[in-house]
Design a protein around this motif. Structure first.
Motif, short mmCIF file in Angstrom:
data_model
loop_
_atom_site.label_atom_id
_atom_site.label_comp_id
_atom_site.label_asym_id
_atom_site.label_seq_id
_atom_site.Cartn_x
_atom_site.Cartn_y
_atom_site.Cartn_z
N ILE A 75 -14.60 14.30 2.80
CA ILE A 75 -15.34 13.49 1.84
C ILE A 75 -14.41 12.37 1.38
CG2 ILE A 75 -16.43 13.45 -0.43
CD1 ILE A 75 -17.10 16.42 0.00
N GLN A 76 -14.91 11.14 1.36
CA GLN A 76 -14.09 10.00 0.95
C GLN A 76 -14.81 9.21 -0.13
OE1 GLN A 76 -11.78 7.65 3.85
NE2 GLN A 76 -12.85 5.82 3.11
N LEU A 77 -14.08 8.90 -1.21
CA LEU A 77 -14.58 8.07 -2.30
C LEU A 77 -13.61 6.91 -2.49
CD1 LEU A 77 -15.41 10.88 -4.90
CD2 LEU A 77 -17.00 9.79 -3.30
N GLU A 78 -14.13 5.70 -2.76
CA GLU A 78 -13.24 4.56 -2.94
C GLU A 78 -13.87 3.51 -3.84
OE1 GLU A 78 -13.08 1.30 0.22
OE2 GLU A 78 -13.39 3.12 1.43
N THR A 80 -5.71 13.18 0.48
CA THR A 80 -4.96 11.95 0.73
C THR A 80 -5.33 10.97 -0.37
OG1 THR A 80 -4.87 12.22 3.14
CG2 THR A 80 -4.61 9.99 2.28
N LEU A 81 -4.34 10.47 -1.11
CA LEU A 81 -4.53 9.48 -2.16
C LEU A 81 -3.97 8.16 -1.65
CD1 LEU A 81 -3.32 11.63 -5.19
CD2 LEU A 81 -5.64 11.42 -4.30
N TYR A 82 -4.77 7.11 -1.70
CA TYR A 82 -4.45 5.86 -1.02
C TYR A 82 -4.67 4.71 -2.00
CZ TYR A 82 -4.75 2.42 2.90
OH TYR A 82 -4.57 1.37 3.76
N GLY A 83 -3.64 3.90 -2.25
CA GLY A 83 -3.76 2.75 -3.14
C GLY A 83 -3.28 1.47 -2.48
N GLN A 84 -3.94 0.36 -2.77
CA GLN A 84 -3.58 -0.96 -2.24
C GLN A 84 -3.72 -2.00 -3.34
OE1 GLN A 84 -6.58 -1.13 0.95
NE2 GLN A 84 -4.91 -1.25 2.42
N GLY A 85 -2.94 -3.06 -3.24
CA GLY A 85 -3.08 -4.19 -4.16
C GLY A 85 -2.44 -5.42 -3.54
N GLY A 86 -2.91 -6.61 -3.91
CA GLY A 86 -2.32 -7.81 -3.34
C GLY A 86 -3.02 -9.09 -3.73
N TYR A 87 -2.82 -10.09 -2.90
CA TYR A 87 -3.24 -11.47 -3.16
C TYR A 87 -4.20 -11.93 -2.06
CZ TYR A 87 -2.67 -16.61 -3.23
OH TYR A 87 -2.89 -17.96 -3.23
N ALA A 90 -7.39 -4.97 -5.93
CA ALA A 90 -6.85 -3.61 -6.04
C ALA A 90 -7.88 -2.65 -5.46
CB ALA A 90 -6.54 -3.26 -7.49
N ARG A 91 -7.39 -1.64 -4.78
CA ARG A 91 -8.29 -0.67 -4.13
C ARG A 91 -7.69 0.72 -4.24
NH1 ARG A 91 -8.62 0.56 2.05
NH2 ARG A 91 -10.65 1.59 2.31
N GLY A 92 -8.54 1.70 -4.50
CA GLY A 92 -8.13 3.09 -4.54
C GLY A 92 -9.06 3.96 -3.71
N VAL A 93 -8.49 4.91 -2.95
CA VAL A 93 -9.26 5.78 -2.06
C VAL A 93 -8.79 7.22 -2.25
CG1 VAL A 93 -9.93 6.26 0.33
CG2 VAL A 93 -9.42 3.90 -0.37
N VAL A 94 -9.74 8.14 -2.29
CA VAL A 94 -9.44 9.57 -2.30
C VAL A 94 -10.16 10.20 -1.11
CG1 VAL A 94 -9.63 11.75 -3.53
CG2 VAL A 94 -9.20 9.64 -4.80
N ARG A 95 -9.39 10.90 -0.26
CA ARG A 95 -9.98 11.64 0.86
C ARG A 95 -9.71 13.13 0.67
NH1 ARG A 95 -6.88 7.74 5.13
NH2 ARG A 95 -8.17 5.86 4.85
N TYR A 96 -10.73 13.94 0.84
CA TYR A 96 -10.57 15.39 0.76
C TYR A 96 -11.06 15.99 2.07
CZ TYR A 96 -11.18 20.27 -0.43
OH TYR A 96 -11.13 21.64 -0.42
N PHE A 97 -10.19 16.73 2.75
CA PHE A 97 -10.53 17.32 4.04
C PHE A 97 -11.01 18.75 3.82
CE2 PHE A 97 -7.81 13.81 5.04
CZ PHE A 97 -8.32 13.32 6.24
N LEU A 98 -12.32 18.97 4.09
CA LEU A 98 -12.87 20.32 4.00
C LEU A 98 -12.38 21.18 5.16
CD1 LEU A 98 -15.14 18.12 2.90
CD2 LEU A 98 -16.49 20.17 2.63
N GLU A 133 0.83 -1.20 0.00
CA GLU A 133 0.00 0.00 0.00
C GLU A 133 0.86 1.25 0.00
OE1 GLU A 133 -2.45 -0.30 3.48
OE2 GLU A 133 -0.77 -0.79 4.78
N ALA A 134 0.26 2.34 -0.46
CA ALA A 134 0.96 3.63 -0.50
C ALA A 134 -0.06 4.75 -0.34
CB ALA A 134 1.72 3.80 -1.81
#
Length: 297
Positions: free
Chosen positions: A192-195, A155-162, A178-186, A146-147
């Motif tokens: 607000i979080q989208l994934e 905050t941009l958040y990515g994960q991947g694996g088995y 595989a997973r991707g997340v975007v967090r925006y702090f008002l 993850e990163a």
């Protein structure tokens, strides 16, 4: 799979560029912190044959411990169940999950002004109805990398694996996610979080092909100020849609969940904890298809 890995690598390098340019310069160190999350809601299940509406709830706990200036270890646990879990399997006509739990451990290196890199591993269990008066339980294990990248209030958040099951006889065997997340702090305490999460798993018998599951989430966290007796209260509103393809007993299995919850961060406001403490979690591995031996991601 090679195309997915290449696309993920390109995306991560693309994220890294703007981070250096933005240089979110702050003097920050890692902190001991935690998050406790609890929610309740309504779930609409469509298995292509029957529809059902159930009440559902869940929760999650995160704890992060620093191991120096940049290294840290974090644990997370989560659970979820709906009212199908309180009924006899003989009374449940619709396919789909009844209850689940999982836990994981993360190890990471982090610069709180720019981002982190790490690895994680965990396990869990899912119980699901397959109709016909039957319910099955399936265990699973997963590992991944993850990163995160911090760009001003994003905050941009990515994960991947088995991921693999513990019982692959006439059922799902193993695959990748595989997973991707975007967090925006008002503000420091609202976001607000989208994934989105994608899981692809092989069946033990090659003729069955692959199972695919895709989950999307949207969430808005804010503070409800001036509540009687309890004072300021962190609240969030959320939606999750899960779409599965090529399930064994039903070709498609979808559900939609609308939730209202509370989320308490310890050792700082929400933005501080996100950048310096308990910022990591795991995909929902209870989102998959029913198969001949039970349920798995």
């Amino acid at each position: 799979m090679k195309k997915l890995l290449l696309t993920t690598s390109v995306a991560l390098f693309a994220f890294a560029g703007p981070v250096n340019a933005a240089d979110y310069e702050r003097e920050m160190g890692l902190i001991v912190s935690g998050v406790v999350d609890s929610w309740a809601g309504v779930q609409f299940i469509d298995d292509g044959v029957e529809d059902d509406t159930v009440f559902t709830n869940g929760g999650e706990g995160l704890l992060s411990l620093p191991l120096g200036d940049n290294l840290s270890i974090q644990t997370d646990v989560k659970y979820e169940y709906n009212t199908n879990a309180t009924e006899s399997p003989a009374d449940i006509d619709v396919f789909g999950p009844r209850f689940s739990y999982q836990f994981a451990t993360h190890a990471s290196w982090r610069d709180p002004s720019r981002g982190l890199f790490g690895a994680f591993g965990g396990m869990g269990s899912v119980d699901s109805s397959i109709g016909f008066g039957s319910s099955f339980r399936q265990d699973h294990r997963f590992v991944g990398a993850e990163a995160q990248f911090y760009i001003d209030n994003f905050t941009l958040y990515g994960q991947g694996g088995y991921v693999e099951t513990s019982n692959d006889f006439f059922g799902l065997d193993d695959g990748f996610f595989a997973r991707g997340v975007v967090r925006y702090f008002l503000t420091n305490d609202s976001r607000i979080q989208l994934e989105g999460t994608y899981i692809n798993m092989d069946y033990n018998i090659g003729a069955f092909g692959d199972m695919e599951a895709f989950s999307v989430k949207a969430r808005y966290d804010f503070v409800l100020a001036g509540m009687p007796v309890i004072g300021d209260t962190p609240i969030y509103l959320g939606y999750r849609g899960t779409f599965r393809d090529n399930c064994a007993f039903t070709e498609d299995l979808d559900d939609h969940t609308i939730m209202v919850g509370t989320s308490y961060s310890f050792s700082g406001d929400r933005l501080t904890v996100d950048r310096q403490g308990a910022t990591l979690d795991t995909p929902d591995f209870a989102i998959g298809c029913v198969n001949d031996t039970g349920v798995i991601n």
